[in-house]
Design a protein around this motif. Structure first.
Motif, PDB file in Angstrom:
ATOM      1  N   ASP A  74       5.902  11.656  10.300  1.00 36.58           N
ATOM      2  CA  ASP A  74       4.471  11.366  10.267  1.00 36.58           C
ATOM      3  C   ASP A  74       3.831  11.917   8.994  1.00 36.58           C
ATOM      4  N   GLY A  75       4.236  13.127   8.605  1.00 35.25           N
ATOM      5  CA  GLY A  75       3.707  13.720   7.377  1.00 35.25           C
ATOM      6  C   GLY A  75       4.094  12.920   6.143  1.00 35.25           C
ATOM      7  N   ALA A  76       5.348  12.468   6.096  1.00 33.80           N
ATOM      8  CA  ALA A  76       5.805  11.669   4.950  1.00 33.80           C
ATOM      9  C   ALA A  76       5.076  10.328   4.896  1.00 33.80           C
ATOM     10  N   ARG A  77       4.871   9.725   6.062  1.00 27.98           N
ATOM     11  CA  ARG A  77       4.156   8.453   6.103  1.00 27.98           C
ATOM     12  C   ARG A  77       2.715   8.629   5.621  1.00 27.98           C
ATOM     13  N   THR A  78       2.083   9.714   6.044  1.00 22.07           N
ATOM     14  CA  THR A  78       0.708   9.988   5.621  1.00 22.07           C
ATOM     15  C   THR A  78       0.641  10.206   4.114  1.00 22.07           C
ATOM     16  N   ALA A  80       2.730   9.049   1.870  1.00 20.37           N
ATOM     17  CA  ALA A  80       2.986   7.775   1.190  1.00 20.37           C
ATOM     18  C   ALA A  80       1.723   6.910   1.184  1.00 20.37           C
ATOM     19  N   LYS A  81       1.011   6.884   2.310  1.00 20.59           N
ATOM     20  CA  LYS A  81      -0.235   6.108   2.358  1.00 20.59           C
ATOM     21  C   LYS A  81      -1.270   6.686   1.394  1.00 20.59           C
ATOM     22  N   ASP A  82      -1.366   8.018   1.360  1.00 19.48           N
ATOM     23  CA  ASP A  82      -2.309   8.664   0.438  1.00 19.48           C
ATOM     24  C   ASP A  82      -1.959   8.344  -1.012  1.00 19.48           C
ATOM     25  N   PHE A  83      -0.651   8.400  -1.336  1.00 16.42           N
ATOM     26  CA  PHE A  83      -0.209   8.116  -2.703  1.00 16.42           C
ATOM     27  C   PHE A  83      -0.515   6.666  -3.071  1.00 16.42           C
TER      28      PHE A  83
END
Length: 115
Positions: A74-78, A80-83
């Protein structure tokens, strides 16, 4: 034969002198077998308890790992979306600089992978 009475080892005349020894040995063997069976049952019970303990501990660790992996995903997905959001914002605000940056990164990566 001899004139000695058949009183070998205190056995009664006409009986097998080794019968009592044989009976005693059979009784000792049966007791030994029973003791071995009891000890084997005890070892089996202890092994089953240990296996159950290890199974429970492994289940707990697996649940902890699953929880950790879910949080990391979940942290990595967040991130990636932020980036992606930041990259889109940068491309809209400064399109020429974004294009030159993309060209430079592509050139460097192409040079690295060409080797």
């Amino acid at each position: 034969m001899s004139d000695l009475p058949n009183d070998t080892f205190g056995a009664a005349p006409g009986s097998d002198p080794f019968a009592s020894a044989k009976a005693s040995a059979l009784k000792a063997a049966e007791e030994l077998r029973a003791a071995a069976a009891a000890k084997a049952e005890e070892f089996r019970s202890v092994a089953e308890n240990q296996a159950q303990h290890f199974k429970e501990a492994a289940g707990e660790k697996a649940a902890e790992f699953k929880d950790y992996a879910g949080k990391a995903w979940d942290g990595a997905r967040t991130q990636a979306k932020d980036f992606t959001t930041e990259a889109e914002k940068f491309a809209r605000e400064k399109p020429l600089q974004a294009l030159l940056t993309a060209f430079g990164v592509g050139f460097v990566l192409g040079a690295i992978f060409k080797r």
